[in-house]
Design a protein around this motif. Structure first.
Motif, PDB file in Angstrom:
ATOM      1  N   TYR A  10       5.839 -46.872 -73.883  1.00 21.83           N
ATOM      2  CA  TYR A  10       4.913 -47.608 -74.743  1.00 21.83           C
ATOM      3  C   TYR A  10       5.318 -47.569 -76.218  1.00 21.83           C
ATOM      4  CZ  TYR A  10       1.968 -47.029 -70.598  1.00 21.83           C
ATOM      5  OH  TYR A  10       1.479 -47.036 -69.322  1.00 21.83           O
ATOM      6  N   THR A  11       6.366 -46.833 -76.565  1.00 23.65           N
ATOM      7  CA  THR A  11       6.718 -46.641 -77.979  1.00 23.65           C
ATOM      8  C   THR A  11       7.768 -47.634 -78.445  1.00 23.65           C
ATOM      9  OG1 THR A  11       8.524 -45.064 -77.629  1.00 23.65           O
ATOM     10  CG2 THR A  11       6.268 -44.178 -77.690  1.00 23.65           C
ATOM     11  N   MET A  12       7.825 -47.819 -79.767  1.00 30.08           N
ATOM     12  CA  MET A  12       8.759 -48.748 -80.394  1.00 30.08           C
ATOM     13  C   MET A  12      10.097 -48.099 -80.731  1.00 30.08           C
ATOM     14  SD  MET A  12       7.377 -51.754 -80.669  1.00 30.08           S
ATOM     15  CE  MET A  12       8.303 -52.530 -81.988  1.00 30.08           C
ATOM     16  N   ASN A  13      10.340 -46.899 -80.259  1.00 29.88           N
ATOM     17  CA  ASN A  13      11.579 -46.205 -80.604  1.00 29.88           C
ATOM     18  C   ASN A  13      12.777 -46.676 -79.781  1.00 29.88           C
ATOM     19  OD1 ASN A  13       9.114 -44.324 -81.083  1.00 29.88           O
ATOM     20  ND2 ASN A  13      10.679 -43.569 -82.498  1.00 29.88           N
ATOM     21  N   GLY A  14      12.534 -47.591 -78.865  1.00 26.86           N
ATOM     22  CA  GLY A  14      13.651 -48.249 -78.224  1.00 26.86           C
ATOM     23  C   GLY A  14      14.068 -47.743 -76.876  1.00 26.86           C
ATOM     24  N   VAL A  15      13.262 -46.941 -76.229  1.00 28.32           N
ATOM     25  CA  VAL A  15      13.668 -46.381 -74.939  1.00 28.32           C
ATOM     26  C   VAL A  15      13.287 -47.294 -73.762  1.00 28.32           C
ATOM     27  CG1 VAL A  15      13.574 -44.012 -75.761  1.00 28.32           C
ATOM     28  CG2 VAL A  15      11.534 -45.042 -74.748  1.00 28.32           C
ATOM     29  N   SER A  16      12.475 -48.307 -74.022  1.00 28.48           N
ATOM     30  CA  SER A  16      12.105 -49.218 -72.938  1.00 28.48           C
ATOM     31  C   SER A  16      11.879 -50.618 -73.494  1.00 28.48           C
ATOM     32  CB  SER A  16      10.831 -48.739 -72.239  1.00 28.48           C
ATOM     33  OG  SER A  16       9.717 -48.834 -73.103  1.00 28.48           O
ATOM     34  N   GLU A  17      11.923 -51.605 -72.619  1.00 25.65           N
ATOM     35  CA  GLU A  17      11.657 -52.979 -73.015  1.00 25.65           C
ATOM     36  C   GLU A  17      10.153 -53.257 -73.003  1.00 25.65           C
ATOM     37  OE1 GLU A  17      13.805 -55.655 -70.571  1.00 25.65           O
ATOM     38  OE2 GLU A  17      15.790 -54.933 -71.189  1.00 25.65           O
ATOM     39  N   SER A  18       9.759 -54.194 -73.861  1.00 25.04           N
ATOM     40  CA  SER A  18       8.371 -54.686 -73.903  1.00 25.04           C
ATOM     41  C   SER A  18       7.332 -53.585 -74.112  1.00 25.04           C
ATOM     42  CB  SER A  18       8.040 -55.461 -72.620  1.00 25.04           C
ATOM     43  OG  SER A  18       8.968 -56.483 -72.384  1.00 25.04           O
ATOM     44  N   PRO A  19       7.535 -52.656 -75.044  1.00 25.14           N
ATOM     45  CA  PRO A  19       6.530 -51.598 -75.235  1.00 25.14           C
ATOM     46  C   PRO A  19       5.204 -52.132 -75.747  1.00 25.14           C
ATOM     47  CG  PRO A  19       8.150 -51.550 -77.008  1.00 25.14           C
ATOM     48  CD  PRO A  19       8.673 -52.518 -75.982  1.00 25.14           C
ATOM     49  N   ARG A  20       5.234 -53.176 -76.566  1.00 22.25           N
ATOM     50  CA  ARG A  20       3.979 -53.742 -77.084  1.00 22.25           C
ATOM     51  C   ARG A  20       3.133 -54.297 -75.940  1.00 22.25           C
ATOM     52  NH1 ARG A  20       7.586 -56.117 -81.235  1.00 22.25           N
ATOM     53  NH2 ARG A  20       7.119 -55.244 -83.300  1.00 22.25           N
ATOM     54  N   GLU A  21       3.787 -55.022 -75.042  1.00 21.03           N
ATOM     55  CA  GLU A  21       3.068 -55.631 -73.930  1.00 21.03           C
ATOM     56  C   GLU A  21       2.466 -54.560 -73.024  1.00 21.03           C
ATOM     57  OE1 GLU A  21       5.994 -56.434 -75.049  1.00 21.03           O
ATOM     58  OE2 GLU A  21       5.967 -58.587 -75.494  1.00 21.03           O
ATOM     59  N   ARG A  22       3.218 -53.470 -72.815  1.00 20.38           N
ATOM     60  CA  ARG A  22       2.709 -52.382 -71.977  1.00 20.38           C
ATOM     61  C   ARG A  22       1.477 -51.729 -72.613  1.00 20.38           C
ATOM     62  NH1 ARG A  22       6.876 -50.327 -68.362  1.00 20.38           N
ATOM     63  NH2 ARG A  22       8.831 -51.454 -68.680  1.00 20.38           N
ATOM     64  N   LEU A  23       1.554 -51.514 -73.945  1.00 16.41           N
ATOM     65  CA  LEU A  23       0.428 -50.888 -74.637  1.00 16.41           C
ATOM     66  C   LEU A  23      -0.785 -51.807 -74.642  1.00 16.41           C
ATOM     67  CD1 LEU A  23      -0.637 -48.498 -76.264  1.00 16.41           C
ATOM     68  CD2 LEU A  23       0.334 -49.550 -78.327  1.00 16.41           C
ATOM     69  N   LEU A  24      -0.562 -53.094 -74.856  1.00 15.53           N
ATOM     70  CA  LEU A  24      -1.663 -54.057 -74.825  1.00 15.53           C
ATOM     71  C   LEU A  24      -2.357 -54.036 -73.464  1.00 15.53           C
ATOM     72  CD1 LEU A  24      -3.269 -56.394 -76.116  1.00 15.53           C
ATOM     73  CD2 LEU A  24      -1.487 -57.951 -75.277  1.00 15.53           C
ATOM     74  N   GLU A  25      -1.575 -53.959 -72.400  1.00 14.95           N
ATOM     75  CA  GLU A  25      -2.156 -53.932 -71.056  1.00 14.95           C
ATOM     76  C   GLU A  25      -3.042 -52.705 -70.870  1.00 14.95           C
ATOM     77  OE1 GLU A  25      -2.761 -52.620 -67.107  1.00 14.95           O
ATOM     78  OE2 GLU A  25      -1.268 -51.657 -68.393  1.00 14.95           O
ATOM     79  N   ARG A  26      -2.619 -51.548 -71.412  1.00 13.59           N
ATOM     80  CA  ARG A  26      -3.423 -50.327 -71.307  1.00 13.59           C
ATOM     81  C   ARG A  26      -4.740 -50.484 -72.081  1.00 13.59           C
ATOM     82  NH1 ARG A  26      -2.983 -47.378 -67.260  1.00 13.59           N
ATOM     83  NH2 ARG A  26      -2.755 -49.527 -66.552  1.00 13.59           N
ATOM     84  N   MET A  27      -4.657 -51.044 -73.280  1.00 10.91           N
ATOM     85  CA  MET A  27      -5.872 -51.217 -74.082  1.00 10.91           C
ATOM     86  C   MET A  27      -6.844 -52.162 -73.398  1.00 10.91           C
ATOM     87  SD  MET A  27      -4.334 -51.365 -77.960  1.00 10.91           S
ATOM     88  CE  MET A  27      -3.835 -49.847 -78.797  1.00 10.91           C
ATOM     89  N   GLU A  28      -6.311 -53.242 -72.830  1.00 14.36           N
ATOM     90  CA  GLU A  28      -7.184 -54.201 -72.151  1.00 14.36           C
ATOM     91  C   GLU A  28      -7.787 -53.588 -70.893  1.00 14.36           C
ATOM     92  OE1 GLU A  28      -4.570 -57.534 -71.703  1.00 14.36           O
ATOM     93  OE2 GLU A  28      -5.348 -58.504 -73.523  1.00 14.36           O
TER      94      GLU A  28
END
Length: 432
Positions: A201-219
């Motif tokens: 979920y982080t922006m440090n670059g270890v995975s793709e689409s971290p923003r989308e993953r975090l948004l899904e958790r918040m929703e």
């Protein structure tokens, strides 16, 4: 109904100090300007409204620096010194996170080492112009009352162009015609997360689409953030920074609107974190440690200069003989109208790396005044690109180096020899 008026009696204001260079605003641009000026041999004063140096980096808890990789001199020095403190985590790109508390201390140390006179808790409220157009005083308010600061050269690094506006400079604000500005965002520091369990979920670059993953958790927790691309940044240990908020329609020029935006944003951030905690598992112990003492402002005044960085420069990848900074960050417009989306985009335009010329840092309407940071002379599209803080440091460094030369040689910035500025910048680049 007309406003009631209080006619304040005139009074004498003490001129506290006469310096070679006075820098107003101690954010990334202002700190770099003050250090560069002092290292250039000028008696330099740095005035900052907050209780620490760093601006959006520290009181704003930004925690994420963009477009710094190709910036030599003071920016590279800051990065190296953060590394020695183990206070920086590079991403897989050139962007990186940092520890805001370590940044506060580091910037103070660098200013003291350079011989800068620092004044915190000091806000610029007025300016005095001699004759037709020479800026002569910056006037401030603080616990010490109203004071005046004299200098040969001034640098406006306030972000919102406060000094320049009070000196009578023309400016632009927001989109042409509508004057819609990019939204503000309040940052938060959060703790209680296991870095390995939330790495995706982080922006440090270890995975793709971290923003989308975090948004899904918040929703999933029942809350859709006002910013459709929420971002989580790993700082150190179990400490993270969160950007998940957009405050639309608030003007940085009106205290009541900034106040309303700040309170509304803080309430939203707590609601989002409470929601994530309710999910349990990796989020079970997440808590807000701190929200920023100053909301992040993307857009204030753009002061008219002797050159306006513009959309054509970005699309053509413009170069300039008096270039002081090469911008590589693209067009980044956070939605100015939530009815048309609440993310970010580029208005359908693609930029190339381009130069910021020194002329864009020279005020057009007042002599003896330079700008650095997001208040330099540019149009709406260009501003959305150069506003990020890696560029702010480079602009501050150039403004400070030029201001020192101008003050010591008694020459206005627009009459400086470009070769002298280049040599001064080369000396600063060699310090790292």
């Amino acid at each position: 109904m007309s406003e009631a008026i209080y006619d304040e009696p005139s009074k004498e204001i003490p001129i506290l100090v006469t310096a070679d260079v006075v820098v107003c605003g101690g954010g990334p641009a202002g700190v770099a300007a003050a250090i560069a000026s002092a290292r250039g041999g000028a008696r330099t004063v740095l005035l900052e409204n907050q209780g620490c140096l760093g601006g959006i980096w520290t009181s704003g808890l930004l925690s994420w620096i963009i477009d710094a990789g190709n910036k030599k001199g003071i920016m590279q020095e800051i990065m190296s010194r953060l590394d020695r403190r183990k206070a920086r985590i590079p991403s897989v790109w050139e962007d990186f996170t940092y520890d805001a508390e370590e940044m506060k201390l580091l910037l103070e140390e660098m200013c003291v080492e350079a011989g800068v006179t620092v004044m915190l808790h000091t806000r610029v409220v007025h300016a005095a112009v001699e004759g037709a157009r020479r800026l002569s005083l910056a006037i401030t308010e603080s616990k010490s009352g109203r004071q005046a600061w004299a200098a040969s050269i001034f640098i406006d690094a306030t972000g919102d162009g406060d000094l320049a506006a009070r000196a009578g400079c023309r400016f632009d604000l927001g989109r042409p015609l509508s004057e819609e500005t990019q939204p503000m965002s309040l940052m938060a520091l959060v703790a209680g997360l296991d870095p390995e369990k939330v790495a995706e979920y982080t922006m440090n670059g270890v995975s793709e689409s971290p923003r989308e993953r975090l948004l899904e958790r918040m929703e999933k927790a029942g809350h859709r953030p006002s910013y459709a691309s929420p971002s989580l940044f790993h700082i150190r240990d179990q400490l993270f920074a969160l950007m998940a908020n957009h405050e639309y329609g608030a003007s940085a020029l009106h205290a009541s609107q900034v106040t309303k935006a700040t309170m509304h944003a803080r309430k939203e951030l707590h609601r989002l974190i409470d929601g994530l905690r309710s999910l349990g598992d990796a989020w079970a112990n997440i808590r807000i440690v701190n929200t920023a003492s100053h909301i992040g402002v993307r857009e204030g005044r753009r002061i008219h200069g002797r050159y306006t960085v513009n959309e054509r420069d970005l699309l053509a990848g413009a170069t300039h003989e008096d270039a002081i900074c090469r911008v590589r960050y693209g067009i980044d417009i956070h939605s100015t109208n939530p009815e048309q989306g609440n993310g970010f985009g580029d208005d359908g335009k693609k930029s190339l790396p381009y130069d910021i010329p020194f002329r864009a840092l020279i005020a057009a309407d007042v002599d003896g005044l330079l700008m650095a940071g997001r208040c330099i002379s540019g149009d709406f599209i260009a501003h959305s690109s150069y506003r990020v803080t890696g560029n702010a440091v480079a602009m501050g460094q150039a403004a400070g180096a030029a201001a020192a030369i101008a003050a010591i040689t008694n020459v206005l910035p627009q009459h400086l020899n470009g070769a002298d500025i280049t040599k001064a910048l080369q000396r600063l680049e060699e310090t790292n």
